[in-house]
Design an enzyme around this catalytic site. Structure first.
Site, PDB file in Angstrom:
ATOM      1  N   CYS A  43       0.802  -1.339   0.067  1.00  0.00           N
ATOM      2  CA  CYS A  43      -0.109  -0.127  -0.101  1.00  0.00           C
ATOM      3  C   CYS A  43       0.782   1.215  -0.029  1.00  0.00           C
ATOM      4  O   CYS A  43       0.813   2.026  -0.896  1.00  0.00           O
ATOM      5  CB  CYS A  43      -0.896  -0.092   1.371  1.00  0.00           C
ATOM      6  SG  CYS A  43      -2.025   1.366   1.603  1.00  0.00           S
ATOM      7  N   GLY A 187      -5.610  -1.279 -13.047  1.00  0.00           N
ATOM      8  CA  GLY A 187      -5.045  -0.863 -14.559  1.00  0.00           C
ATOM      9  C   GLY A 187      -5.859   0.449 -14.889  1.00  0.00           C
ATOM     10  O   GLY A 187      -5.120   1.032 -15.798  1.00  0.00           O
ATOM     11  N   HIS A 447     -25.028  23.252   1.873  1.00  0.00           N
ATOM     12  CA  HIS A 447     -25.202  23.758   0.593  1.00  0.00           C
ATOM     13  C   HIS A 447     -24.204  24.940   0.282  1.00  0.00           C
ATOM     14  O   HIS A 447     -24.080  25.687   1.263  1.00  0.00           O
ATOM     15  CB  HIS A 447     -26.741  24.408   0.466  1.00  0.00           C
ATOM     16  CG  HIS A 447     -26.982  25.091  -0.917  1.00  0.00           C
ATOM     17  ND1 HIS A 447     -26.922  24.388  -2.066  1.00  0.00           N
ATOM     18  CD2 HIS A 447     -26.649  26.322  -1.445  1.00  0.00           C
ATOM     19  CE1 HIS A 447     -27.091  25.035  -3.088  1.00  0.00           C
ATOM     20  NE2 HIS A 447     -27.139  26.338  -2.620  1.00  0.00           N
TER      21      HIS A 447
HETATM   22  C1  LIG Z   1      -0.857  -0.394  -7.742  1.00  0.00           C
HETATM   23  C2  LIG Z   1      -1.881  -0.593  -6.436  1.00  0.00           C
HETATM   24  C3  LIG Z   1      -2.776   0.320  -6.161  1.00  0.00           C
HETATM   25  C4  LIG Z   1      -3.368   0.063  -5.209  1.00  0.00           C
HETATM   26  N1  LIG Z   1      -4.507   1.074  -4.662  1.00  0.00           N
HETATM   27  C5  LIG Z   1      -5.204   0.726  -3.647  1.00  0.00           C
HETATM   28  C6  LIG Z   1      -6.243   1.675  -2.993  1.00  0.00           C
HETATM   29  O1  LIG Z   1      -6.393   2.923  -3.684  1.00  0.00           O
HETATM   30  N2  LIG Z   1      -7.049   1.421  -2.114  1.00  0.00           N
HETATM   31  C7  LIG Z   1      -6.999   0.315  -1.491  1.00  0.00           C
HETATM   32  O2  LIG Z   1      -7.756   0.087  -0.578  1.00  0.00           O
HETATM   33  N3  LIG Z   1      -6.151  -0.719  -1.822  1.00  0.00           N
HETATM   34  C8  LIG Z   1      -5.380  -0.465  -2.881  1.00  0.00           C
HETATM   35  N4  LIG Z   1      -4.256  -1.445  -3.311  1.00  0.00           N
HETATM   36  C9  LIG Z   1      -4.517  -2.730  -2.634  1.00  0.00           C
HETATM   37  C10 LIG Z   1      -3.605  -2.683  -1.151  1.00  0.00           C
HETATM   38  O3  LIG Z   1      -2.202  -2.192  -1.679  1.00  0.00           O
HETATM   39  C11 LIG Z   1      -3.589  -3.807  -0.557  1.00  0.00           C
HETATM   40  O4  LIG Z   1      -4.945  -4.583  -0.484  1.00  0.00           O
HETATM   41  C12 LIG Z   1      -3.015  -3.918   0.710  1.00  0.00           C
HETATM   42  O5  LIG Z   1      -1.776  -3.365   0.740  1.00  0.00           O
HETATM   43  C13 LIG Z   1      -3.012  -5.066   1.478  1.00  0.00           C
HETATM   44  O6  LIG Z   1      -2.518  -5.216   2.871  1.00  0.00           O
HETATM   45  P1  LIG Z   1      -1.827  -6.177   3.570  1.00  0.00           P
HETATM   46  O7  LIG Z   1      -1.284  -5.927   4.814  1.00  0.00           O
HETATM   47  O8  LIG Z   1      -2.736  -7.349   3.651  1.00  0.00           O
HETATM   48  O9  LIG Z   1      -0.275  -6.875   2.825  1.00  0.00           O
HETATM   49  P2  LIG Z   1       0.715  -5.804   1.824  1.00  0.00           P
HETATM   50  O10 LIG Z   1       0.453  -4.262   2.049  1.00  0.00           O
HETATM   51  O11 LIG Z   1       0.989  -6.469   0.793  1.00  0.00           O
HETATM   52  O12 LIG Z   1       2.020  -6.061   2.911  1.00  0.00           O
HETATM   53  C14 LIG Z   1       2.659  -7.324   3.079  1.00  0.00           C
HETATM   54  C15 LIG Z   1       4.027  -6.984   3.513  1.00  0.00           C
HETATM   55  O13 LIG Z   1       4.466  -8.391   4.166  1.00  0.00           O
HETATM   56  C16 LIG Z   1       5.818  -8.362   3.580  1.00  0.00           C
HETATM   57  N5  LIG Z   1       6.108  -9.671   3.726  1.00  0.00           N
HETATM   58  C17 LIG Z   1       5.593 -10.691   3.016  1.00  0.00           C
HETATM   59  N6  LIG Z   1       6.218 -11.886   3.433  1.00  0.00           N
HETATM   60  C18 LIG Z   1       6.926 -11.939   4.217  1.00  0.00           C
HETATM   61  C19 LIG Z   1       7.751 -12.598   5.267  1.00  0.00           C
HETATM   62  N7  LIG Z   1       7.883 -13.771   4.807  1.00  0.00           N
HETATM   63  N8  LIG Z   1       8.476 -12.060   6.003  1.00  0.00           N
HETATM   64  C20 LIG Z   1       8.577 -10.583   6.303  1.00  0.00           C
HETATM   65  N9  LIG Z   1       7.709  -9.753   5.456  1.00  0.00           N
HETATM   66  C21 LIG Z   1       7.094 -10.304   4.513  1.00  0.00           C
HETATM   67  C22 LIG Z   1       5.817  -7.703   2.284  1.00  0.00           C
HETATM   68  O14 LIG Z   1       7.053  -7.273   2.047  1.00  0.00           O
HETATM   69  C23 LIG Z   1       4.789  -6.792   2.386  1.00  0.00           C
HETATM   70  O15 LIG Z   1       5.389  -5.377   2.841  1.00  0.00           O
HETATM   71  C24 LIG Z   1      -3.584  -1.196  -4.458  1.00  0.00           C
HETATM   72  C25 LIG Z   1      -2.626  -2.068  -4.807  1.00  0.00           C
HETATM   73  C26 LIG Z   1      -1.708  -1.701  -5.760  1.00  0.00           C
HETATM   74  C27 LIG Z   1      -0.817  -2.633  -6.311  1.00  0.00           C
END
Ligand SMILES: Cc1cc2nc3c(=O)[nH]c(=O)nc-3n(C[C@H](O)[C@H](O)[C@H](O)COP(=O)(O)OP(=O)(O)OC[C@H]3O[C@@H](n4cnc5c(N)ncnc54)[C@H](O)[C@@H]3O)c2cc1C
Length: 468
Positions: A43, A187, A447
């Site tokens: 994110c 996209g 408004h």
């Molecule tokens: C281009 C793009 C735009 C987006 N825009 C939006 C938006 O506008 N609004 C929205 O709500 N969502 C958006 N998203 C989706 C959003 O980014 C994800 O839903 C969100 O980041 C998920 O959060 P998370 O904490 O589950 O995982 P992530 O944010 O994927 O974080 C997981 C973390 O775990 C770490 N990790 C993985 N495995 C290990 C390990 N074994 N040991 C240590 N660290 C590890 C990774 O390095 C990563 O930093 C977007 C995604 C993309 C790709």
């Protein structure tokens, strides 16, 4: 002796870092393992935040070049400084990720730098960049490892000519022809960025519509609006191959149902056909953690896996892959671990596409309500009839509210229009309190605001809008 914690979170994305902070607030001794050299996950580093920084910057560029004359503001020449735009994005990412570091320190969450894996329930191994490992003991483990871009068979990603969203955030020049494979929100957002800066954008989508989870009527309007902005669409079409050369990429396309192939030339191809859970190297098999048919970690209502003491949240489990969903699950999971009654209401999770106009929705689509056999009423109000939208010269789109015909309870709200992503939240609060359309209609709205279109749509559910 190994360090020991009440909770070790693996992954510092919006799910993991929020869970760690909430757990620490509740008195749990907490550590968070993160493999990246910065906190904040997908994110903050390569997702929501950098994409919104570029959307905002490219919107301003587009406004300066094309949108100001209508207000009597003449700009002699608006010139793109792409490195400057990228510097803005990098600065925003830096500030946000450092902000999480500060919050970890403030809340006494320990950042364990490296790749985490589960050696056994209660035991996490952290492999550092220099190859050394540390083992920590913990009462609970929370998996928050997020997701990664889904690969497309036959198409090799080099992050230069054939890119994922990560490469699309760092292109060094505006491509003349950008082909976006996949008509989902990522996209379309990245296509908007480069389209506003001058790229010819073609979206190739396997299904017969873009953003298939969106309310059908809103989806149609959205496609029309993007079409007016210059987007071209090749729907019901699949990409079966890609050949890169020094000057571009030749894609081979085929009708989704099969048939005659054709080729499409591009300078850059963005592959954004979805994301898949990321669990590589986590040791889930060794720990006996069960996955579902889509390789997502299986959890119960308390976010606990089949292995007691191991929990999971965010993109790595089922549900919409959205940062705010991951955050809310992080809070709920931490509260449950601390003996409280954490809960996420999956019926009220907004979904927003940050194009211009924006598209935002919460609750059920008309198609879902119809399929469920529920009798319903629809109220709609266009922004062309909203005074503030006219003043802003931003009248594309409408608000659509769907309410139960018998009880008038709001079942879904779908907005395409200016600031839709901000406006949707009054509807989220209303739905969280089980509001009726009448409740929204009787709430005094300031408004002149764009939100008055929501009040009018709520009135329209009962056939009595004032301003149309
Ligand atoms: C281009 C793009 C735009 C987006 N825009 C939006 C938006 O506008 N609004 C929205 O709500 N969502 C958006 N998203 C989706 C959003 O980014 C994800 O839903 C969100 O980041 C998920 O959060 P998370 O904490 O589950 O995982 P992530 O944010 O994927 O974080 C997981 C973390 O775990 C770490 N990790 C993985 N495995 C290990 C390990 N074994 N040991 C240590 N660290 C590890 C990774 O390095 C990563 O930093 C977007 C995604 C993309 C790709």
């Amino acid at each position: 002796m190994a360090d020991s914690y009440d909770l070790v979170v693996i992954g510092a994305g919006p799910g993991g870092y929020v869970a760690a902070i909430r757990a620490a607030q509740l008195g749990l001794k907490t550590a968070c393992v993160e493999a990246r050299d910065r906190l904040g996950g997908t994110c903050l580093n390569i997702g929501c935040i950098p994409s919104k920084a570029l959307l905002q910057a490219s919107h301003k560029m587009h406004e300066a070049a094309h949108g100001l004359a209508a207000f009597g503001v003449e700009v002699t020449s608006a010139k793109l400084n792409l490195p400057g735009m990228m510097a803005h994005k990098d600065k925003v990412v830096d500030a946000n990720t450092k902000g999480v570091e500060f919050l970890f320190k403030k809340n006494k969450v320990t950042w364990l730098k490296g790749m985490g894996s589960i050696a056994a329930p209660g035991k996490v191994v952290v492999k550092k960049t220099d190859g050394a490992t540390d083992t920590v003991e913990t009462k609970r483990i929370l998996i928050a490892t997020g997701s990664e871009s889904m690969p497309l068979p036959g198409v090799e990603i080099d992050e230069k000519r054939v890119v994922t969203s990560t490469g699309a955030l760092t292109l060094s020049a505006v491509p003349k022809r950008l082909v976006v494979v996949g008509g989902g929100y990522i996209g379309l957002e990245m296509g908007s960025v480069w389209g506003r800066l001058g790229a010819e954008v073609t979206v190739v989508e396997f299904l017969d519509r873009i953003v298939p989870t969106m309310d059908g009527e809103v989806g149609k309007q959205f496609q029309r609006t993007l079409g007016k902005q210059g987007f071209k669409f090749k729907l019901s079409t699949k990409v079966v191959g890609a050949k890169s050369s020094a000057t571009g990429v030749t894609l081979t396309l085929e009708p989704a149902k099969g048939g005659t192939q054709e080729t499409l030339e591009a300078d850059v191809v963005l592959v954004s056909i979805g994301r898949r859970p990321y669990t590589d190297g986590l040791g889930l098999e060794r720990a006996g953690v069960a996955l579902d048919e889509r390789k997502r970690v299986k959890v119960n209502h308390h976010f606990e896996t089949n292995v007691p003491g191991i929990y999971a949240i965010g993109d790595v489990i089922a549900g919409p892959m959205l940062a705010h969903k991951a955050e809310d699950e992080g809070v709920a999971a931490a509260e449950i671990m601390a003996g409280q009654a954490g809960h996420v209401n999956y019926d009220v999770i907004p979904g927003i596409v940050y194009t211009w106009p924006e598209v935002a929705s919460v609750g059920k689509t008309e198609e879902e309500i119809k399929a469920a056999g529920i009798e319903y009423r629809v109220g709609k109000f266009p922004f062309t009839a909203n005074g503030r939208a006219r003043a802003n010269n931003d009248t594309d789109g409408f608000v659509k509210i769907i309410a139960d015909a018998k009880t008038d309870r709001v079942l879904g709200v779908h907005i395409i229009g200016p600031e839709a992503g901000t406006m949707i939240h009054e509807c989220c609060v209303a739905m969280e309190f089980s509001a009726s359309a009448e409740d929204i209609a009787r709430t005094c709205h300031g408004h002149p605001t764009l939100n008055e279109a929501i009040k009018e749509a709520a009135l329209a559910v009962d056939g009595r809008p004032i301003h149309i």
